[in-house]
Design an enzyme around this catalytic site. Structure first.
Site, PDB file in Angstrom:
ATOM      1  N   ARG A   1       0.930  -1.248   0.093  1.00 34.67           N
ATOM      2  CA  ARG A   1       0.135  -0.021  -0.067  1.00 34.67           C
ATOM      3  C   ARG A   1       1.036   1.170   0.032  1.00 34.67           C
ATOM      4  O   ARG A   1       0.739   2.360  -0.956  1.00 34.67           O
ATOM      5  CB  ARG A   1      -0.865   0.034   1.205  1.00 34.67           C
ATOM      6  CG  ARG A   1      -1.889  -1.229   0.904  1.00 34.67           C
ATOM      7  CD  ARG A   1      -3.059  -1.111   2.241  1.00 34.67           C
ATOM      8  NE  ARG A   1      -3.958  -2.063   2.375  1.00 34.67           N
ATOM      9  CZ  ARG A   1      -3.935  -3.274   2.945  1.00 34.67           C
ATOM     10  NH1 ARG A   1      -3.041  -2.852   4.135  1.00 34.67           N
ATOM     11  NH2 ARG A   1      -4.649  -4.055   3.219  1.00 34.67           N
TER      12      ARG A   1
ATOM     13  N   SER B   1     -17.909  -5.630  -3.689  1.00 32.09           N
ATOM     14  CA  SER B   1     -19.179  -6.393  -3.699  1.00 32.09           C
ATOM     15  C   SER B   1     -19.930  -6.037  -2.486  1.00 32.09           C
ATOM     16  O   SER B   1     -21.032  -6.753  -2.235  1.00 32.09           O
ATOM     17  CB  SER B   1     -19.045  -7.514  -4.262  1.00 32.09           C
ATOM     18  OG  SER B   1     -17.997  -8.512  -3.371  1.00 32.09           O
TER      19      SER B   1
ATOM     20  N   ASP C   1      -6.814  -5.608  -6.723  1.00 35.40           N
ATOM     21  CA  ASP C   1      -6.383  -6.624  -5.559  1.00 35.40           C
ATOM     22  C   ASP C   1      -7.590  -7.588  -5.390  1.00 35.40           C
ATOM     23  O   ASP C   1      -8.236  -7.690  -4.468  1.00 35.40           O
ATOM     24  CB  ASP C   1      -6.342  -5.732  -4.270  1.00 35.40           C
ATOM     25  CG  ASP C   1      -5.750  -6.534  -3.375  1.00 35.40           C
ATOM     26  OD1 ASP C   1      -5.170  -7.773  -3.402  1.00 35.40           O
ATOM     27  OD2 ASP C   1      -5.813  -6.289  -2.190  1.00 35.40           O
TER      28      ASP C   1
ATOM     29  N   CYS D   1      -3.340 -13.202  -4.924  1.00 28.33           N
ATOM     30  CA  CYS D   1      -2.895 -13.904  -3.922  1.00 28.33           C
ATOM     31  C   CYS D   1      -3.445 -15.261  -4.044  1.00 28.33           C
ATOM     32  O   CYS D   1      -3.515 -16.049  -2.896  1.00 28.33           O
ATOM     33  CB  CYS D   1      -3.862 -13.373  -2.732  1.00 28.33           C
ATOM     34  SG  CYS D   1      -5.456 -13.505  -2.754  1.00 28.33           S
TER      35      CYS D   1
END
Ligand code: SAH
Length: 393
Positions: free
Chosen positions: A209, A248, A297, A337
């Site tokens: 970040r 979402s 991400d 990931c």
């Protein structure tokens, strides 16, 4: 109780890989119960390791490769102490910080994951062996860190695979407050350990970040899969002109609003869309919207290697869409990931997306998980987070 491994599994154990799949166990002796510590040997009876037995796909988690070791409560305490010491050494264990305290196999403690959040700890028991002793472990973690409470957040999916029921709740001390805040890179975030998603906060992105924020000055940014707005807050604090979050989960997005507020950021520079990102990206493209910086991400799209192919298409899809939304020379910060997609494959996917978008991709930085999620070289699966910062020209 004993387990004898076949040749292939023996080879892996000799390379100190901590997992033995059920197909690798030639013979079990003494009918171990899930969670029992067994002596693991090769076909000839040569000692290989002490392991936790489980009646699942991963039949054994190898705990110690030293024959003279005794895997008891004191053994876990020594391992946990070392894991905590490591984080203290990194300067990550502070009163208001958040970090992963124990990262399972990578810390030599298979099946145990624990995170620190400003004086509270969350614990995940991923195996029957750890599940049995989680109360003692919780107490020990609290004693060694001064935590006020330990809350269990065991990953339901993993537990089902291990034949364990769902679990969650207070293991030790006080229940984490709903308005608990943590500090990261000098910014503050509210984390919902009790009611939130699987994880309170995605701690593995801490360094990334800060790194992505270096490209934020003056930009119009799009933060896709924004969860509770951690990237968005970093970008705005670093001078981004605006940020549009796409997420979402309404609950996570709402906590994102709160996090902007906590960091005294002006709500007028922030916008959010609570919907499926795959559809939102298409819609933004159709509307001809453009951005200077896009963060992608996504959640784990390929939990296992067998799902890698389908996931590769999904990664390519969102990366292609992101590139189409980028102004010439814009910055893409893109992550995966999924342990099933290695760094090489990920780069190829991003390259493929660039070809289809007719854009050249210049990699400015490669990213990985933060150091409180170390990668154990004998356990390549522990390297799961890959990221690229690229200029798309
Ligand atoms: N960038 C975040 C972490 C992202 S985790 C951070 O730095 O904290 C992945 C997020 O994607 C989760 O919040 C999850 O709710 C969300 N998500 C999962 N599937 C999605 C979808 N199809 N569309 C939009 N968001 C989705």
């Amino acid at each position: 109780m004993k387990a004898y491994l076949n040749k292939q599994a023996t080879k892996a154990a000799d390379r100190r890989h901590p997992w033995v799949f059920s197909g690798g166990v030639g013979r079990l002796e003494g009918s171990p119960e899930p969670g029992d510590v067994v002596r693991v040997m090769d076909e000839t009876g040569r000692f290989l390791a002490w392991g936790h037995y489980s009646a699942s796909r991963i039949a054994l988690r190898l705990l110690d490769f030293d024959e003279s070791a005794r895997v008891d409560e004191a053994w876990w305490q020594v391992g946990i102490e070392a894991a905590i010491h490591r984080r203290r050494g990194f300067g990550l264990l502070l009163e208001r910080s958040a970090c992963r305290l124990v990262f399972g196999e990578a810390d030599g403690l298979p099946g145990l994951v624990a995170d620190w959040y400003s004086g509270y700890i969350t614990l995940m028991a991923q195996t029957p062996g750890v599940d049995r002793i989680k109360d003692q472990i919780a107490r020990f973690l609290a004693e060694r860190t001064g935590a006020l409470g330990v809350w269990e957040r065991s990953d339901q999916e993993n537990r089902a695979l291990e034949g364990l029921g769902s679990a969650g709740g207070l293991l030790y001390g006080a229940r984490p407050p709903e308005d608990l805040v943590i500090e990261e890179n000098g910014l503050i975030f509210q984390v919902d350990l009790v009611g939130g998603q699987k994880t309170g906060f995605f701690l593995d992105q801490r360094e990334n970040r800060a790194q992505v924020a270096r490209y934020a000055s003056g930009v119009q940014a799009l933060d896709v899969f924004s969860y509770t707005g951690a990237f968005a807050v970093h970008l705005l604090k670093a001078g981004a002109a605006s940020v549009l979050r796409v997420e979402s989960s309404a609950r996570a997005a709402a906590l994102g609003d709160r996090n902007l507020e906590l960091n005294s950021l002006d709500a007028s520079v922030d916008d959010k869309i609570v919907a499926d990102a795959f559809q939102v990206l298409r819609k933004l493209r159709d509307q001809g919207r453009t951005f200077d910086l896009v963060v992608l991400d996504p959640p784990k799209l390929a939990p296992t290697r067998s799902q890698a192919e389908r996931a590769a298409r999904a990664y390519k899809d969102i990366n292609l869409l992101a590139m189409k939304l980028l102004r010439p020379g814009g910055t893409l910060a893109t992550f995966s990931c999924s342990a099933g997609i290695d760094a090489d494959l990920f780069q190829k996917i991003v390259f493929g997306a660039g070809l289809d978008a007719r854009r050249d991709v210049l990699v400015l930085a490669r990213m990985t998980q933060s150091p409180d999620h170390p990668v154990r070289l004998s356990f390549p699966e522990s390297w799961y987070l890959k990221g690229l910062i690229a200029q798309v020209v």
